[in-house]
Design a protein around this motif. Structure first.
Motif, short mmCIF file in Angstrom:
data_model
loop_
_atom_site.label_atom_id
_atom_site.label_comp_id
_atom_site.label_asym_id
_atom_site.label_seq_id
_atom_site.Cartn_x
_atom_site.Cartn_y
_atom_site.Cartn_z
N ARG A 67 0.86 -1.18 0.00
CA ARG A 67 0.00 0.00 0.00
C ARG A 67 0.90 1.24 0.00
N SER A 85 -1.81 -7.17 -6.47
CA SER A 85 -2.81 -6.36 -5.76
C SER A 85 -2.24 -5.17 -4.99
N ARG A 87 -2.03 -1.28 -3.82
CA ARG A 87 -2.98 -0.16 -3.73
C ARG A 87 -2.18 1.13 -3.67
N SER A 105 -4.10 -6.99 -10.79
CA SER A 105 -5.16 -6.34 -10.01
C SER A 105 -4.69 -5.13 -9.19
N SER A 107 -4.87 -1.36 -7.75
CA SER A 107 -5.87 -0.34 -7.52
C SER A 107 -5.15 1.00 -7.43
N GLU A 109 -5.69 5.17 -7.31
CA GLU A 109 -6.69 6.21 -7.07
C GLU A 109 -6.00 7.55 -6.88
N ARG A 127 -7.60 -1.31 -11.73
CA ARG A 127 -8.72 -0.44 -11.39
C ARG A 127 -8.16 0.95 -11.17
#
Length: 230
Positions: A67, A85, A87, A105, A107, A109, A127
């Motif tokens: 993260r 994965s 983030r 995958s 993410s 933002e 995403r």
């Protein structure tokens, strides 16, 4: 300067304060960095990293679910390679460069962020969400099943590579190679018109039209695509 391998939070903080490039190869901890310049961090461990008013390079390599957050930061370079994965969140950040390579995958933002450049390469199911973000530039290369949502700001410009021709999609238009048309016209072209564009155009269009329509629908261009198909 040689990169130092560290496995603890204390060792990482000490090396970073000394201005040394580090590689976090073990441990499970959260790292918070504030008001630093010129950081150079590689990560191959299960860590969470928060950057505030900090500049430099952060690379996650072969890590599981890292993260990464940036707050009030200028021009950070954030990169993931062979990572599962991750983030990544940027808040109040100017001109971040975010790249994912061979990543599954991710993410990504951005919030209250200006001019982010987001690029995915050989990445599956990314995403990407931008909120209150100005001038985002999103580019996908050899990427499968991207989900892109720019809910609070103008529709982002998207570049797609890894096809026979480079593709650019704006809010209302799409350019494939040298052919640049309104989206509504693209969706309405019959096989005869497509075939006249290039000797390989019809084969390409039949293989990729549905995929391109799905990307347009997922990125706020739904009305244009639906209007033609209705």
């Amino acid at each position: 300067m040689d990169r130092i391998e560290v496995k603890t939070k204390a060792a990482a903080e000490k090396a970073i304060k000394e201005g040394r490039p580090i590689h976090i190869v073990g441990g499970k901890f959260a790292l918070t960095l504030v008001g630093l310049a010129g950081i150079d961090i590689h990560v191959s461990a299960d860590v969470s990293i928060s950057l505030t008013d900090t500049r430099g390079v952060l690379v996650a390599k072969a890590a599981s679910s890292p993260r990464i957050e940036t707050w009030g930061t200028s021009s950070p370079l954030i990169e993931t390679r062979e990572t599962s994965s991750p983030r990544i969140v940027t808040w109040g950040t100017s001109s971040p460069l975010i790249e994912t390579w061979e990543t599954s995958s991710p993410s990504i933002e951005t919030r209250e962020t200006s001019s982010p450049l987001i690029e995915t390469r050989e990445t599956s199911s990314p995403r990407i969400v931008t909120r209150e973000t100005s001038s985002p530039l999103i580019e996908t290369r050899e990427t499968s099943s991207p989900s892109i949502n720019n809910s609070d700001s103008p529709v982002p410009l998207i570049f797609l590579s890894g096809f026979r021709w480079r593709i650019a999609i704006s809010a209302t238009r799409m350019a494939i190679g040298c052919q640049d048309h309104e989206l509504a016209r693209w969706w309405s072209f019959d096989d005869r018109l497509i075939e006249r564009m290039d000797s390989h155009a019809l084969e390409f269009w039949r293989a990729n039209k549905a995929h391109l329509q799905a990307i347009c629908a997922a990125t706020g261009r739904v009305a244009t695509a639906e209007a033609v198909e209705a």
